[in-house]
Scaffold this motif. Structure first.
Motif, PDB file in Angstrom:
ATOM      1  N   MET A 250      38.084  58.300  23.333  1.00  0.00           N
ATOM      2  CA  MET A 250      38.253  57.916  24.658  1.00  0.00           C
ATOM      3  C   MET A 250      37.248  56.318  25.443  1.00  0.00           C
ATOM      4  SD  MET A 250      39.102  59.763  27.946  1.00  0.00           S
ATOM      5  CE  MET A 250      41.174  60.261  27.557  1.00  0.00           C
ATOM      6  N   PRO A 251      38.241  55.538  25.641  1.00  0.00           N
ATOM      7  CA  PRO A 251      36.843  54.519  26.114  1.00  0.00           C
ATOM      8  C   PRO A 251      36.909  55.302  27.522  1.00  0.00           C
ATOM      9  CG  PRO A 251      39.245  54.163  26.571  1.00  0.00           C
ATOM     10  CD  PRO A 251      39.297  54.542  25.748  1.00  0.00           C
ATOM     11  N   ASN A 252      35.459  54.321  27.880  1.00  0.00           N
ATOM     12  CA  ASN A 252      34.659  54.198  29.079  1.00  0.00           C
ATOM     13  C   ASN A 252      34.774  53.476  29.719  1.00  0.00           C
ATOM     14  OD1 ASN A 252      33.713  57.078  27.815  1.00  0.00           O
ATOM     15  ND2 ASN A 252      31.842  55.948  27.564  1.00  0.00           N
ATOM     16  N   LYS A 253      35.102  53.602  31.096  1.00  0.00           N
ATOM     17  CA  LYS A 253      35.142  52.872  31.893  1.00  0.00           C
ATOM     18  C   LYS A 253      33.588  52.656  33.510  1.00  0.00           C
ATOM     19  CE  LYS A 253      38.683  50.589  30.767  1.00  0.00           C
ATOM     20  NZ  LYS A 253      38.384  49.673  29.688  1.00  0.00           N
ATOM     21  N   THR A 254      33.461  51.885  33.645  1.00  0.00           N
ATOM     22  CA  THR A 254      32.509  51.748  34.391  1.00  0.00           C
ATOM     23  C   THR A 254      33.222  51.354  36.113  1.00  0.00           C
ATOM     24  OG1 THR A 254      30.666  51.144  33.118  1.00  0.00           O
ATOM     25  CG2 THR A 254      29.847  50.725  35.177  1.00  0.00           C
ATOM     26  N   ILE A 255      32.809  52.274  37.128  1.00  0.00           N
ATOM     27  CA  ILE A 255      33.183  51.855  37.991  1.00  0.00           C
ATOM     28  C   ILE A 255      31.958  51.729  38.993  1.00  0.00           C
ATOM     29  CG2 ILE A 255      34.585  52.323  40.282  1.00  0.00           C
ATOM     30  CD1 ILE A 255      36.806  53.871  38.169  1.00  0.00           C
ATOM     31  N   TYR A 256      31.947  50.732  39.184  1.00  0.00           N
ATOM     32  CA  TYR A 256      30.899  51.067  40.726  1.00  0.00           C
ATOM     33  C   TYR A 256      31.672  51.266  41.910  1.00  0.00           C
ATOM     34  CZ  TYR A 256      28.821  48.199  37.128  1.00  0.00           C
ATOM     35  OH  TYR A 256      27.530  47.851  35.555  1.00  0.00           O
ATOM     36  N   VAL A 257      30.020  51.634  42.679  1.00  0.00           N
ATOM     37  CA  VAL A 257      30.814  52.353  43.421  1.00  0.00           C
ATOM     38  C   VAL A 257      29.876  51.901  44.886  1.00  0.00           C
ATOM     39  CG1 VAL A 257      31.313  54.703  45.345  1.00  0.00           C
ATOM     40  CG2 VAL A 257      31.541  53.986  42.964  1.00  0.00           C
ATOM     41  N   SER A 258      29.784  51.596  46.226  1.00  0.00           N
ATOM     42  CA  SER A 258      29.142  51.328  47.141  1.00  0.00           C
ATOM     43  C   SER A 258      28.879  52.270  48.048  1.00  0.00           C
ATOM     44  CB  SER A 258      30.094  50.488  48.301  1.00  0.00           C
ATOM     45  OG  SER A 258      30.737  51.117  48.749  1.00  0.00           O
ATOM     46  N   ASP A 259      27.244  52.479  47.848  1.00  0.00           N
ATOM     47  CA  ASP A 259      26.461  53.358  48.651  1.00  0.00           C
ATOM     48  C   ASP A 259      27.771  54.461  49.900  1.00  0.00           C
ATOM     49  OD1 ASP A 259      24.722  53.330  47.589  1.00  0.00           O
ATOM     50  OD2 ASP A 259      23.346  52.219  48.987  1.00  0.00           O
ATOM     51  N   GLU A 260      27.623  53.818  50.878  1.00  0.00           N
ATOM     52  CA  GLU A 260      28.725  54.190  51.489  1.00  0.00           C
ATOM     53  C   GLU A 260      30.098  54.742  51.158  1.00  0.00           C
ATOM     54  OE1 GLU A 260      30.848  50.348  52.477  1.00  0.00           O
ATOM     55  OE2 GLU A 260      28.327  49.916  53.375  1.00  0.00           O
ATOM     56  N   ASP A 261      30.911  54.493  50.105  1.00  0.00           N
ATOM     57  CA  ASP A 261      31.868  54.802  49.427  1.00  0.00           C
ATOM     58  C   ASP A 261      31.339  56.624  47.926  1.00  0.00           C
ATOM     59  OD1 ASP A 261      34.022  53.545  50.876  1.00  0.00           O
ATOM     60  OD2 ASP A 261      33.678  52.051  48.739  1.00  0.00           O
ATOM     61  N   LEU A 262      29.925  56.556  48.277  1.00  0.00           N
ATOM     62  CA  LEU A 262      29.499  57.591  47.547  1.00  0.00           C
ATOM     63  C   LEU A 262      30.142  58.915  48.159  1.00  0.00           C
ATOM     64  CD1 LEU A 262      28.545  58.545  45.054  1.00  0.00           C
ATOM     65  CD2 LEU A 262      26.141  58.457  46.037  1.00  0.00           C
ATOM     66  N   PRO A 263      30.413  59.203  49.732  1.00  0.00           N
ATOM     67  CA  PRO A 263      30.803  60.876  49.488  1.00  0.00           C
ATOM     68  C   PRO A 263      31.921  60.656  49.821  1.00  0.00           C
ATOM     69  CG  PRO A 263      29.302  59.658  50.984  1.00  0.00           C
ATOM     70  CD  PRO A 263      29.461  58.719  50.247  1.00  0.00           C
ATOM     71  N   LEU A 264      32.894  60.152  49.404  1.00  0.00           N
ATOM     72  CA  LEU A 264      34.252  59.980  49.760  1.00  0.00           C
ATOM     73  C   LEU A 264      34.755  60.236  47.717  1.00  0.00           C
ATOM     74  CD1 LEU A 264      37.242  59.362  50.198  1.00  0.00           C
ATOM     75  CD2 LEU A 264      36.745  56.987  49.259  1.00  0.00           C
ATOM     76  N   PHE A 265      33.426  59.578  46.737  1.00  0.00           N
ATOM     77  CA  PHE A 265      33.661  60.090  45.789  1.00  0.00           C
ATOM     78  C   PHE A 265      34.049  61.540  45.028  1.00  0.00           C
ATOM     79  CE2 PHE A 265      34.740  55.733  45.548  1.00  0.00           C
ATOM     80  CZ  PHE A 265      35.487  55.327  43.778  1.00  0.00           C
ATOM     81  N   GLN A 266      32.628  61.839  45.554  1.00  0.00           N
ATOM     82  CA  GLN A 266      31.651  62.852  45.766  1.00  0.00           C
ATOM     83  C   GLN A 266      32.822  64.395  46.330  1.00  0.00           C
ATOM     84  OE1 GLN A 266      27.493  61.987  47.466  1.00  0.00           O
ATOM     85  NE2 GLN A 266      27.191  62.565  45.785  1.00  0.00           N
TER      86      GLN A 266
END
Length: 179
Positions: free
Chosen positions: A1-17
């Motif tokens: 399965m291919p890997n994709k890199t997603i860059y997340v801004s510091d302010e969006d990090l809690p949302l992703f967590q």
């Protein structure tokens, strides 16, 4: 399965967590679910469909959601009951009938004569926005029914409304004009 890199801004990090927590530790699951829903809704929107959310059941009931376009709505009273019929065409081409019925409606104008109530001081204050209206549903019930053809709506809605919907049902959701 291919890997994709997603860059997340510091302010969006809690949302992703938080999304990763809700998805049982698998952020890729949360992202896939969100993207699937986004693509489905966006494709529907581009085809002329809206996200429809309706209440079903008794009292406050529960909510149901689908992608569709409103073909028409029709209200009527029968005795002391009010009924509101709405017919949608779903993205899959089905017809969705939403009916909201009240077992009873009240008006607190203080009189049994409806004409007298219509012109009462309390009614005029309500019309002018100087007092709250006290017309309302009491423990209503709403239903949702899906049918494959417009003909299946016959007998489930008022005849005049059926005639209107039958004519609209043959038209495309969005007509592209070359102008």
């Amino acid at each position: 399965m291919p890997n994709k890199t997603i860059y997340v801004s510091d302010e969006d990090l809690p949302l992703f967590q938080r999304a990763q927590e809700l998805a049982g530790g698998k952020l890729s699951t949360a992202i896939s679910v969100a993207l699937r829903r986004y693509v489905e809704m966006e494709e529907g929107r581009q085809e002329g469909y809206d996200e429809i959310i309706v209440k079903v059941g008794q009292g406050t009931g529960r909510k149901q959601r689908f992608s569709g376009v409103l073909l028409g709505e029709w209200g009527r009273t029968q005795g002391s009951r009010m009924e509101m019929f709405k017919v949608y065409r779903s993205r899959q081409g089905n017809y969705v009938l939403h009916v909201d019925r009240s077992p009873d409606w009240t008006d607190d104008t203080g009189t049994d004569n409806w004409i007298e109530g219509l012109f009462s001081r309390g009614a005029w204050r309500s019309y002018l926005g100087l007092a709250d209206s006290n017309w309302g549903f009491v423990q209503g019930e709403a239903t949702l029914e899906v049918v494959a053809t417009v003909e299946e709506l016959r007998g489930k809605v008022p005849d005049e409304f059926y005639d209107l919907i039958a004519g609209l049902g043959r038209q495309p959701a969005v007509e592209d004009l070359d102008i």
